[in-house]
Design an enzyme around this catalytic site. Structure first.
Site, PDB file in Angstrom:
ATOM      1  N   ASP A  46      26.664  42.834  -9.149  1.00 54.44           N
ATOM      2  CA  ASP A  46      25.864  41.621  -9.001  1.00 54.44           C
ATOM      3  C   ASP A  46      25.155  41.609  -7.657  1.00 54.44           C
ATOM      4  O   ASP A  46      25.386  42.464  -6.786  1.00 54.44           O
ATOM      5  CB  ASP A  46      26.763  40.387  -9.107  1.00 54.44           C
ATOM      6  N   TYR A 102      37.547  48.541  -7.878  1.00 54.44           N
ATOM      7  CA  TYR A 102      36.876  47.700  -6.896  1.00 54.44           C
ATOM      8  C   TYR A 102      37.808  47.470  -5.714  1.00 54.44           C
ATOM      9  O   TYR A 102      39.039  47.511  -5.853  1.00 54.44           O
ATOM     10  CB  TYR A 102      36.499  46.339  -7.488  1.00 54.44           C
ATOM     11  N   ARG A 141      35.973  38.654  -8.679  1.00 56.94           N
ATOM     12  CA  ARG A 141      35.808  37.580  -7.692  1.00 56.94           C
ATOM     13  C   ARG A 141      36.644  36.354  -8.064  1.00 56.94           C
ATOM     14  O   ARG A 141      37.136  35.638  -7.186  1.00 56.94           O
ATOM     15  CB  ARG A 141      34.335  37.235  -7.559  1.00 56.94           C
ATOM     16  N   ARG A 190      27.648  47.559 -13.470  1.00 55.54           N
ATOM     17  CA  ARG A 190      26.478  46.801 -13.046  1.00 55.54           C
ATOM     18  C   ARG A 190      26.913  45.775 -11.999  1.00 55.54           C
ATOM     19  O   ARG A 190      27.460  44.728 -12.344  1.00 55.54           O
ATOM     20  CB  ARG A 190      25.838  46.105 -14.243  1.00 55.54           C
TER      21      ARG A 190
END
Length: 278
Positions: free
Chosen positions: A76, A136, A222, A74
């Site tokens: 952001d 990622y 992040r 999911r």
């Protein structure tokens, strides 16, 4: 309609299998999107989402009664995807052949979302629960001047970065640890197994930070990138990263890097659940 996430098929010693509800066919897709136009993957009441946009396109194609698509992760608001695996449970009497689905959806989707491929899922496949690793990439535009072409798709870092120091700091974070120091407003247990965290300088000023784990905490990637940036800029000694990890205090780590540089880059599944054409 029953929740397919809660209908596992007994699976012996192999991977756990999941079945679509009775009367439905499960499709497997791969999608990419530019996250700047969306409040993330998940459906939102008052903001556009990737999930809602895809589902609306399917309804135009006569997919009434289909469940909402399920993604491997999911993302952001503002986060992009290069290769997001999805599954979609559609009524068995739906007449659009799976081989034509990608082209048909893309003709009805905005330019910021594209379905790269679609087909019938292997028996037992679940985009989220069958996933064994998620990848990622965080992109940095390094150089004194901003890039017009990478605006909104890479974080501009005008200061010089020490890639070797960043990679040395990253090694302290690999493996199974409690990553509470790098998560935001996380109410789940915070132990994760980080497989890959590597800074790769690229030609022309475009750098990639590769990150892989089975699963991630909220804003964990992040937070990791924000901490490594402090190391690369000389604002945080690389030797302190292990202590930040051990301390489990969010304020001790770097701020979350902007979502604009983050991409969901792919996922892994047991070979038996990918089918012969994967």
């Amino acid at each position: 309609m029953p929740d397919a996430d809660l209908v596992p098929v007994p699976a012996g010693s192999g991977p756990r299998l999941y079945a679509p509800p009775e009367g439905f066919t499960r499709l497997r897709l791969s999608a990419e999107w530019d996250g700047r136009d969306y409040a993330g993957w998940q459906a939102q009441l008052n903001a556009p989402s990737v999930q809602d946009t895809l589902h609306s396109a399917l309804l135009v194609l006569g997919g009434q009664g289909a469940a909402r698509p399920v993604a491997a992760g999911r993302t952001d608001a503002g986060v992009h995807a290069e290769a997001m695996p999805l599954h979609w449970d559609v009524p068995q009497d739906w007449r659009l052949p799976p081989a034509r689905l990608a082209r048909a959806l893309n003709a009805r989707l905005p330019a910021s979302i594209s379905v790269r491929e679609a087909g019938v899922a292997a028996p037992g496949f679940h985009a989220r629960f069958s996933c064994t690793a998620r990848r990622y990439v965080y992109r940095l535009w390094t150089g004194p001047q901003r890039s017009a072409l990478w605006h909104g798709r890479a974080l501009h870092v005008p200061e010089p970065l020490d890639a070797e120091a960043m990679n040395r700091a990253a090694t302290a974070l690999l493996g199974r640890h409690d990553f509470a120091a790098f998560a935001t407003r996380e109410d789940r247990q915070t132990v994760r197994d980080l497989h890959v965290l590597t800074v790769v300088p690229g030609p022309g000023g475009l750098w990639d930070i590769h990150v892989e784990a089975e699963s991630f905490l909220r804003h964990m990637v992040r937070g990791l990138v924000g901490t490594l940036l402090l190391v690369g800029q000389g604002r945080l000694p690389e030797t302190e990263v292990a202590a930040i990890l051990e301390g489990r205090v969010r304020a001790a780590a770097g701020a979350n890097a902007a979502p604009s540089g983050l991409y969901f880059a792919g996922a892994s599944y047991p070979p038996a659940l990918l089918g012969p054409d994967a």
